[in-house]
Design a protein around this motif. Structure first.
Motif, PDB file in Angstrom:
ATOM      1  N   PHE A  95       0.857  -1.195   0.000  1.00 27.04           N
ATOM      2  CA  PHE A  95       0.000   0.000   0.000  1.00 27.04           C
ATOM      3  C   PHE A  95       0.889   1.241   0.000  1.00 27.04           C
ATOM      4  O   PHE A  95       1.392   1.665   1.049  1.00 27.04           O
ATOM      5  CB  PHE A  95      -0.933  -0.026   1.215  1.00 27.04           C
ATOM      6  N   ILE A  96       1.102   1.816  -1.178  1.00 19.33           N
ATOM      7  CA  ILE A  96       2.104   2.866  -1.344  1.00 19.33           C
ATOM      8  C   ILE A  96       1.484   4.130  -1.926  1.00 19.33           C
ATOM      9  O   ILE A  96       0.788   4.095  -2.944  1.00 19.33           O
ATOM     10  CB  ILE A  96       3.257   2.369  -2.249  1.00 19.33           C
ATOM     11  N   ALA A  97       1.760   5.254  -1.257  1.00 12.54           N
ATOM     12  CA  ALA A  97       1.364   6.575  -1.750  1.00 12.54           C
ATOM     13  C   ALA A  97       2.528   7.133  -2.555  1.00 12.54           C
ATOM     14  O   ALA A  97       3.578   7.469  -1.997  1.00 12.54           O
ATOM     15  CB  ALA A  97       1.017   7.498  -0.581  1.00 12.54           C
ATOM     16  N   THR A  98       2.374   7.187  -3.875  1.00 16.08           N
ATOM     17  CA  THR A  98       3.456   7.652  -4.740  1.00 16.08           C
ATOM     18  C   THR A  98       3.504   9.183  -4.763  1.00 16.08           C
ATOM     19  O   THR A  98       2.638   9.860  -4.220  1.00 16.08           O
ATOM     20  CB  THR A  98       3.277   7.144  -6.185  1.00 16.08           C
ATOM     21  N   GLN A  99       4.503   9.705  -5.444  1.00 14.09           N
ATOM     22  CA  GLN A  99       4.621  11.155  -5.640  1.00 14.09           C
ATOM     23  C   GLN A  99       4.128  11.557  -7.028  1.00 14.09           C
ATOM     24  O   GLN A  99       4.445  12.641  -7.526  1.00 14.09           O
ATOM     25  CB  GLN A  99       6.064  11.593  -5.441  1.00 14.09           C
ATOM     26  N   ASP A 100       3.350  10.664  -7.648  1.00 14.44           N
ATOM     27  CA  ASP A 100       2.816  10.926  -8.986  1.00 14.44           C
ATOM     28  C   ASP A 100       1.419  11.526  -8.900  1.00 14.44           C
ATOM     29  O   ASP A 100       0.650  11.206  -7.989  1.00 14.44           O
ATOM     30  CB  ASP A 100       2.752   9.634  -9.802  1.00 14.44           C
ATOM     31  N   LEU A 101       1.118  12.368  -9.861  1.00 19.37           N
ATOM     32  CA  LEU A 101      -0.219  12.930 -10.006  1.00 19.37           C
ATOM     33  C   LEU A 101      -0.934  12.215 -11.146  1.00 19.37           C
ATOM     34  O   LEU A 101      -0.335  11.920 -12.180  1.00 19.37           O
ATOM     35  CB  LEU A 101      -0.151  14.427 -10.322  1.00 19.37           C
ATOM     36  N   GLY A 102      -2.209  11.923 -10.946  1.00 17.82           N
ATOM     37  CA  GLY A 102      -2.955  11.248 -11.998  1.00 17.82           C
ATOM     38  C   GLY A 102      -4.442  11.378 -11.794  1.00 17.82           C
ATOM     39  O   GLY A 102      -4.905  12.060 -10.877  1.00 17.82           O
ATOM     40  N   LYS A 103      -5.173  10.735 -12.669  1.00 18.87           N
ATOM     41  CA  LYS A 103      -6.626  10.678 -12.519  1.00 18.87           C
ATOM     42  C   LYS A 103      -7.103   9.298 -12.928  1.00 18.87           C
ATOM     43  O   LYS A 103      -6.498   8.632 -13.772  1.00 18.87           O
ATOM     44  CB  LYS A 103      -7.318  11.766 -13.333  1.00 18.87           C
ATOM     45  N   LYS A 104      -8.185   8.875 -12.309  1.00 18.65           N
ATOM     46  CA  LYS A 104      -8.759   7.557 -12.574  1.00 18.65           C
ATOM     47  C   LYS A 104     -10.025   7.729 -13.399  1.00 18.65           C
ATOM     48  O   LYS A 104     -10.799   8.664 -13.190  1.00 18.65           O
ATOM     49  CB  LYS A 104      -9.071   6.868 -11.238  1.00 18.65           C
ATOM     50  N   ASN A 105     -10.221   6.829 -14.343  1.00 19.67           N
ATOM     51  CA  ASN A 105     -11.406   6.853 -15.186  1.00 19.67           C
ATOM     52  C   ASN A 105     -12.472   5.924 -14.618  1.00 19.67           C
ATOM     53  O   ASN A 105     -12.161   5.015 -13.836  1.00 19.67           O
ATOM     54  CB  ASN A 105     -11.041   6.444 -16.609  1.00 19.67           C
ATOM     55  N   PRO A 106     -13.736   6.108 -14.997  1.00 25.28           N
ATOM     56  CA  PRO A 106     -14.818   5.270 -14.459  1.00 25.28           C
ATOM     57  C   PRO A 106     -14.632   3.773 -14.718  1.00 25.28           C
ATOM     58  O   PRO A 106     -15.146   2.955 -13.960  1.00 25.28           O
ATOM     59  CB  PRO A 106     -16.065   5.800 -15.190  1.00 25.28           C
ATOM     60  N   ASN A 107     -13.892   3.406 -15.757  1.00 24.87           N
ATOM     61  CA  ASN A 107     -13.678   1.980 -16.059  1.00 24.87           C
ATOM     62  C   ASN A 107     -12.434   1.418 -15.377  1.00 24.87           C
ATOM     63  O   ASN A 107     -11.938   0.353 -15.744  1.00 24.87           O
ATOM     64  CB  ASN A 107     -13.584   1.775 -17.570  1.00 24.87           C
ATOM     65  N   ALA A 108     -11.897   2.157 -14.390  1.00 25.43           N
ATOM     66  CA  ALA A 108     -10.748   1.740 -13.560  1.00 25.43           C
ATOM     67  C   ALA A 108      -9.404   1.906 -14.258  1.00 25.43           C
ATOM     68  O   ALA A 108      -8.366   1.601 -13.670  1.00 25.43           O
ATOM     69  CB  ALA A 108     -10.903   0.308 -13.046  1.00 25.43           C
ATOM     70  N   THR A 109      -9.382   2.371 -15.518  1.00 26.87           N
ATOM     71  CA  THR A 109      -8.103   2.750 -16.107  1.00 26.87           C
ATOM     72  C   THR A 109      -7.661   4.080 -15.489  1.00 26.87           C
ATOM     73  O   THR A 109      -8.439   4.754 -14.821  1.00 26.87           O
ATOM     74  CB  THR A 109      -8.212   2.902 -17.634  1.00 26.87           C
ATOM     75  N   PHE A 110      -6.408   4.444 -15.726  1.00 25.28           N
ATOM     76  CA  PHE A 110      -5.922   5.695 -15.135  1.00 25.28           C
ATOM     77  C   PHE A 110      -4.892   6.347 -16.044  1.00 25.28           C
ATOM     78  O   PHE A 110      -4.359   5.723 -16.964  1.00 25.28           O
ATOM     79  CB  PHE A 110      -5.343   5.453 -13.731  1.00 25.28           C
TER      80      PHE A 110
END
Length: 326
Positions: free
Chosen positions: A292-307
């Motif tokens: 369970f790791i909190a990265t230093q990356d910024l992103g967004k998740k899509n409704p179909n679980a892709t990111f």
């Protein structure tokens, strides 16, 4: 103890949640660093009954602590890339078979039988140092192709150009996996028109070139290689699993890995799909370290679980694990 076979046979969300909570309880009890982190947050093991209640360990701990679960002897240590003087991360791995199972099964899921491909690797900045988990993975994939044409290339670009052109023209399926700046160097020497080759970039300019936004970078690479899309892998030293993008910078995880997007202002809260935030990763293959790791990356998740990966937090080190600034 968790059975690795259960992890790699996950087929639905209910199974994932059940095993993730089991892994959380195991690591809470058998990982001193993670236990102390949870205690600092005043999170008790019995309180956690859902994925969203699990604390995510900041990835920086891999630079300052030995993050291990259990007491098995360490087989190898993977280290992160970094510029001179930068503190690097150490991932102490006590069971390499977990890593091998993870990337072999993930590759098979996304690309099929490895023996159907020739794998060419253009990873100079990784080859030039010790302890790269990416080199370990790619070397194994090269060997598993059982094809003498597969192999690594350092600075011998002309030889690579000749090999890539001949293989593609013969109709051979090829995967060229390369660090971003080296792929750009290659297409400055030779423009291609490839029909049977997948170009997979692993990110990272390594200080060799100025950073480009992903869309601009992929347009340059598509034009230079004569391909319709650029593939990518999202992985890092501290994980034992990778997500893959088959184009357009949209990543998908294997069944034992999931992404959550945390609020940039409150690390214990999550944002809705489509909103930008910090990327948290659950990697169940990482049972002997921290899953369970909190990265230093910024992103967004899509409704179909892709990111999608959109960049990095301003204060974080620049490292090569597929991080184009948006």
């Amino acid at each position: 103890m968790i059975n690795p076979a259960d992890i790699f046979s996950i087929s639905n969300q209910k199974q994932f949640e059940k095993i993730a909570l089991k892994v959380f309880r195991y690591q809470y009890e058998h990982n001193l660093v993670y236990h102390e982190f949870c205690q600092h947050l005043k999170v008790e093991k019995q309180q956690v009954k859902s994925l969203l209640q699990i604390p995510f360990l900041p990835i920086q701990f891999f630079k300052s602590h030995q993050v291990v679960s259990g007491e098995n002897p360490i087989q190898t240590t993977f280290t992160s890339s970094g510029t001179t003087g930068m503190t690097t991360s150490n991932h102490f791995v006590s069971d390499l078979s977990l890593y091998e199972n993870s990337y072999r099964q993930a590759f098979s899921q996304f690309y099929g039988n490895i023996e159907d491909y020739v794998v060419l690797a253009l990873l100079p900045s990784y080859l030039e140092r010790e302890g790269s988990s990416l080199i370990y993975m790619v070397n194994d994939l090269i060997e598993r192709t059982n094809n003498p044409d597969s192999g690594f290339y350092l600075n011998n670009y002309e030889e690579l150009i000749s090999k890539l052109t001949a293989l593609d023209q013969s109709g051979q399926n090829v995967i060229l996996i390369g660090v971003t700046y080296a792929l750009l160097d290659l297409i400055e020497m030779q423009k291609f028109q490839l029909h049977h080759t997948i170009i997979m970039e692993t990110g990272g300019m390594k200080g060799k070139r100025k950073e480009l936004i992903r869309q601009e970078l992929h347009e340059i690479l598509c034009d230079g290689f004569g391909v319709a899309s650029i593939h990518s892998e999202y992985g890092m030293t501290e994980l034992l699993s990778q997500a893959y993008s088959l184009g357009n910078g949209v990543f998908e995880c294997p069944p034992w890995m999931q992404i959550f997007i945390r609020d940039t202002e409150d690390a214990l809260q999550y944002v809705a799909d489509g909103k930008t935030g910090g990327i948290n990763v659950i990697d169940l293959a990482n049972i002997n370290s921290c899953s369970f790791i909190a990265t230093q990356d910024l992103g967004k998740k899509n409704p179909n679980a892709t990111f999608e990966v959109l960049g990095r937090f301003d204060t974080s080190d620049i490292r090569g694990c597929n991080l184009m600034v948006m």
